[in-house]
Structures are given as C-alpha cells and as structure tokens.
Design an enzyme around this catalytic site. Structure first.
Site, PDB file in Angstrom:
ATOM      1  N   ASP A 207       0.632  -0.987   0.047  1.00  0.00           N
ATOM      2  CA  ASP A 207       0.225  -0.162  -0.423  1.00  0.00           C
ATOM      3  C   ASP A 207       0.702   1.248   0.028  1.00  0.00           C
ATOM      4  O   ASP A 207       1.869   0.863   0.728  1.00  0.00           O
ATOM      5  CB  ASP A 207      -0.744  -0.226   1.085  1.00  0.00           C
ATOM      6  CG  ASP A 207      -2.021   1.126   1.732  1.00  0.00           C
ATOM      7  OD1 ASP A 207      -2.980   0.781  -0.065  1.00  0.00           O
ATOM      8  OD2 ASP A 207      -1.821   2.388   2.467  1.00  0.00           O
ATOM      9  N   GLU A 276       1.652  -0.537  -5.076  1.00  0.00           N
ATOM     10  CA  GLU A 276       0.729   0.391  -5.306  1.00  0.00           C
ATOM     11  C   GLU A 276       1.538   1.107  -5.655  1.00  0.00           C
ATOM     12  O   GLU A 276       1.691   2.444  -4.154  1.00  0.00           O
ATOM     13  CB  GLU A 276      -0.310   0.204  -4.471  1.00  0.00           C
ATOM     14  CG  GLU A 276      -1.265   1.621  -4.691  1.00  0.00           C
ATOM     15  CD  GLU A 276      -2.465   2.250  -3.676  1.00  0.00           C
ATOM     16  OE1 GLU A 276      -3.158   2.961  -3.854  1.00  0.00           O
ATOM     17  OE2 GLU A 276      -1.564   2.383  -2.706  1.00  0.00           O
TER      18      GLU A 276
END
Ligand code: GLC
Ligand code: MG
Length: 542
Positions: A207, A276
């Site tokens: 993330d 990401e």
C-alpha cells in the site's frame, strides 16, 4: 527454505483477482464481508479461471479507512474472523490452485497501534515519538502545522496532539505516517513480512509504496492539491506534479524494497510483491521493479487511459519501453477499490459495458500479469451512494464524494438485497441497488452473452494459449487511427501469433484478412468481415 526459483515464476503471467474483503461475502450476517465468506466462495474464483487472489487488509483495525489503518499487523480483526479463519481460507485457496496475496500497509499505522499510543504517552523528544513524524508547529505557540502538506483525503496532513506537537498523516488523522528513517520501523516490517510468509502467503500488495520516504527537512510543497482527487486524475500524475511533492516517490523508498526483495528470496515458491505506486511516468514505475527490487508494480497508466486507440497505444509502447531495460514483466489493471468502476469510466449505459468488455479482452491478450477487481467480471457500474450512506474518510474530510460507489457488496443471487452477499435478512454495510439482481452471479451464470461468461471464456482461452505465446508485442498498424491493434508473437517461430484488435472508433472496421476470430468481446462483434465499434477480438495470424 531456499529452493531454486522455477524457470517462469507463477506471478509472471498470473491473473490476480482483487477481493475487497468488506464487500465480497458475509458469512455471519453482520453486513460486512469476512474471511469465512471468502472461503465459501473460492470455488467461484477457481471456476472463473484466475490464478491468484489479493485480499485488502483484514488486520486488527478501528476501520477509520476500512482496514488501511492497521492497529496490529499480526492479527485478524474480529470483524473479518480470526487467524484460524485466515489459515483455513489460505489452505482452501491453495487446494484449489489459487495463490494468495495479502495487503501490507507500511506508510502508516492506525492511531490505535501500540506504538502510536506509546508515542503519544511518552511525549515530545522521546524515542517512541521517533517512530512516527512528530514536529513542533510553526507560528506563535506552534499553533500552525509544521508545513503546508495536505492529506490525500482533504484537509491538512497534520493533527495536533494534546501536548502541542503535531503528527503527520498523508491520509486520515487515524493513519499516522511512520518515520522510515528510524531503524525500528524497517525491522518491524521485516518481521511482519516474515510472519505472513511463514503462514504461507504467496505475496504482498504494498500500500502507498511510493510514500514511505519524505524529503529531508519536510519542505513546503508548491503543489496545490485538489482535495482528495490528486491521485486519481491523469493531470495530477504528470512527472511535474509528482516531482513537486516532497512526500511521493522519493529515492529512499527504493532502499526499503531492496531489503524486502532479500526477505522474499529467502523463502521458496517465488514469493512476490507488487507496489501500489502512483507515479508520473512508466520510467518511474519501472524503478520499483529493477532486478534487485520488487517483482511487480501496478501499471496505473493503463487504468487511466481513456477509451482512445491513441492512448492505449501510447501506454503499451511506454510500458514495454520502461520495463524491458530492467528485465521486468508488465502488469495491467483496469480498476480497483479506489477508482470509478470501469464501465462507468468508459461511458454511460450500454456503451460503457461494451467498452469495458473490449478493454478486458485487450488486457487479457497482453503478456505479463493482469489484476481484475471484484465485480468487474459482472460488469458492475459505479453507484451513486446517498450522502447519508457514505462511509469513505475522503467524504468525511471534504475530499470529494469518496470511493464508496465502487465498493458496493457483491450480488451473488438475484433474489433482492442482500443478493446472497450475506444471509437473507442481513443488511450490507453499503446499500445495493435494487436493479443489481440482473447483474448477479446467478443471473449471469447460464447466460452465454453475459460479462461473466465472457471473462470465463477469455481466461480459459488465455490459459490454453499461454504455452504457445511469447512475450514480445508489436503495435499493428491497421491503417485507421481509431483502431488499437497489437500482435503477440508466438513462443517459437512455428507458433502462430495472437493479434488483438480493438475498435475505438464509430464505424465497423475490416478484419476479414485476419481470418475467423478466436474470441470476441460480444457475440456477433465480427459480422461480414468487419469488427463493430466498441468491441475487440482475438485472431491467430501466421
Ligand atoms: C491506498 C489504498 C487506499 C487507502 C490508502 C491509504 O491508496 O488503496 O484504499 O485509502 O492507500 O492507506
Ligand atoms: Mg461478516
């Protein structure tokens, strides 16, 4: 546990299905999807024909950002189940031949994480505070935030503690950013990775992978954020806008991934991680997949391309130009839990659905790995969630309508809400549109013209053709600007190539010279040797 890596690691051509855990399947009727619900539905995913699943965070969390605020990285939130439920899910997935990727959230924790509670309690100047980014404020009495950074979700990126110091949170105030200059942080995350690798996960989705390192001295940024939307518009992702930000894509993030690569390689089974990283160009994306860093990074430029042959061509060319020099394989993604649903992005009503079908056909013809967001295989559209029902912190913080509209719980059966998402009588955490019965799995399952049937057949054909297809792709000029066409070479000189043609124009285009299609995005897309607008087809060419 070290074993020789296999010739072609499993992830290289894998199709990975993203499960937004809250919204996939609710086994206990509390309105929130859970791990046991996933376990029950795994056969559906095996039948669909995907190779892997990625689960959004299910760790202990007060749910300020629906799990992206982690209070304990080594435990499952009771909302989603338990470690035992996780192990059962993992074992069942592996039994069905599905790999499992879990989400890791290293940029920030929850404000309820033990470390953050200790940092608040220990006060300014303490070693506990140095694991996060605490600073004195500016102005008289330090009443102004330490710099002008804004939260991605809207409002200032700083919140003041009771003792007067401020802490940094690039997202919600319940998501304090770690200070990755502090060696405790790196050591802790290595241990967290090992915890899940030891349990048997096949990989991680990282993330906010581009956010961990902040520029020395935390300088003000010139960049004025359009609240909440900065990451989601193509304009905000130009190299210029990214380089203006002292908190995105700083060189030091790469040291973290070099260390993580070592951790992954100390295990057998080609464990992997995907970043990401919302960065400006394909070149910056490719820095995350250099040979000593991560295996994959999301190719968000594909997702951001409009329905335009020229844009698709450009992304294709740029992607290969960037990943080939670092010997990485590309990834492709059309949607996730942060962006507007594919069919809605491509246009209202039927045209959006046709284009989304065609884009999926194109994506799944490309070499490399593809990520499919849950519900895209049903053609679900973005839902306009009533203000009173909105739950995304982006909405709460004034950063825009928020992302709830792409997170509506899955419709499994056609019988009316909760459409099999939970036991009958249960109320899903976000309301489902009454019309979703016709989009449910049950409604599409036996309809050969459905989006679900298309995904199943494309995934089956992709798997069948994989052994005879190579990794080289060339743009094919069909003499029409509005046609996006590419050829994927055969694995050997004797193998046929695969040619994919996407008609982004308004008139049918001739494809008769390519022979009968292997598959098309809609029944009847090829008629009289011509491919209809907003459709795509696969052809075999010598
Ligand atoms: C990532 C997630 C998003 C989350 C944010 C903060 O962008 O995909 O859902 O809100 O990180 O963790
Ligand atoms: Mg539940």
């Amino acid at each position: 546990m070290t074993a020789a890596p296999t010739a072609v690691p499993w992830w290289r051509h894998a199709v990975c299905y993203q499960i937004y855990v809250r919204s996939f399947a609710d086994s206990d009727g509390d309105g929130i999807g859970d791990l046991a619900g996933i376990t029950d539905r795994l056969p559906y995913l095996a039948d669909l024909g995907v190779d892997a699943i990625w689960l959004t965070p299910f760790y202990r969390s007060p749910q300020a950002d629906h799990g992206y605020d982690v209070a304990d990285y080594r435990d499952v939130d009771p909302l989603f189940g338990s470690l035992e439920a996780f192990d059962a899910m993992l074992a069942r997935a592996h039994e069905l031949g599905l790999r499992v990727i879990v989400d890791i959230v290293p940029n920030h924790s929850s404000d309820e994480h033990e470390w953050f509670k200790a940092a608040l309690a220990a006060g300014p100047g303490s070693p506990e505070r140095e694991r996060y980014v605490f600073r004195d404020g500016r102005g008289p009495d330090g009443a102004e935030p330490p710099n002008n950074w804004q939260s991605v979700f809207g409002g200032p990126a700083w919140t003041r503690a009771d003792d007067g110091q401020w802490y940094l949170h690039l997202f919600d105030a319940g998501q304090p950013d770690f200070d990755w200059n502090n060696p405790d942080v790196g050591d802790e995350f290595e241990s967290v990775l090992r915890f899940w690798l030891d349990r048997g996960v096949d990989g991680f989705r990282i993330d906010v992978a581009h956010g961990l390192a902040k520029a020395e001295g935390l300088p003000d940024t010139e960049y004025v954020m359009v609240a909440g939307r900065e990451r989601l518009t193509p304009a905000a992702l130009t190299e210029h806008a990214i380089s203006e930000r002292p908190y995105w894509d700083q060189p030091a993030v790469h040291d973290v991934y070099r260390r993580w690569r070592g951790v992954l390689e100390s295990y057998d089974g080609d464990r992997m991680a995907i970043a990401e990283a919302w960065v400006g160009t394909a070149e910056s994306m490719a820095r995350y997949v250099r040979p000593d860093e991560l295996q994959q990074a999301f190719n968000f430029h594909w997702l951001q391309a409009e329905w335009s042959a020229a844009q698709f061509r450009q992304v294709l060319v740029d992607t290969f130009a960037a990943v080939e020099p670092v010997d990485a394989s590309p990834t492709w993604v059309l949607a996730n839990h942060d962006v507007v649903r594919t069919v809605t992005r491509y246009g209202d009503g039927g045209v959006g659905v046709s284009r989304a079908r065609a884009a999926a056909v194109a994506m799944l013809a490309l070499p490399g790995s593809a990520y499919v967001y849950q519900g895209d295989e049903l053609g679900l559209s973005q839902v306009d969630v009533a203000e009173a029902d909105r739950q995304d912190p982006t909405w709460r913080r004034g950063g825009g309508v928020g992302r709830d509209g792409c997170r509506i719980p899955m419709p499994w059966d056609a019988a009316g809400p909760p459409f099999g998402f939970g036991p009958s009588g249960s109320t899903p955490w976000l309301p489902q549109p009454a019309a979703w019965g016709s989009l449910s799995v049950a409604a599409q399952e036996n309809d050969p013209t459905s989006v679900l049937a298309l995904y199943r057949s494309v995934l089956r054909t992709r798997r069948e053709l994989l052994p005879v297809l190579g990794d080289r792709v060339t743009i094919v000029d069909r003499g029409d600007e509005d046609v996006f066409a590419f050829a994927r070479a055969g694995a050997t000189a004797d193998d046929l190539a695969l040619v994919c043609v996407v008609n982004c124009g308004v008139a049918a285009v001739p494809v008769g010279d390519l022979g009968a299609p292997v598959l098309t995005s809609e029944p009847g897309a090829v008629d009289g040797g011509a491919l209809a607008p907003n459709t795509a087809g696969w052809f075999r060419a010598g």
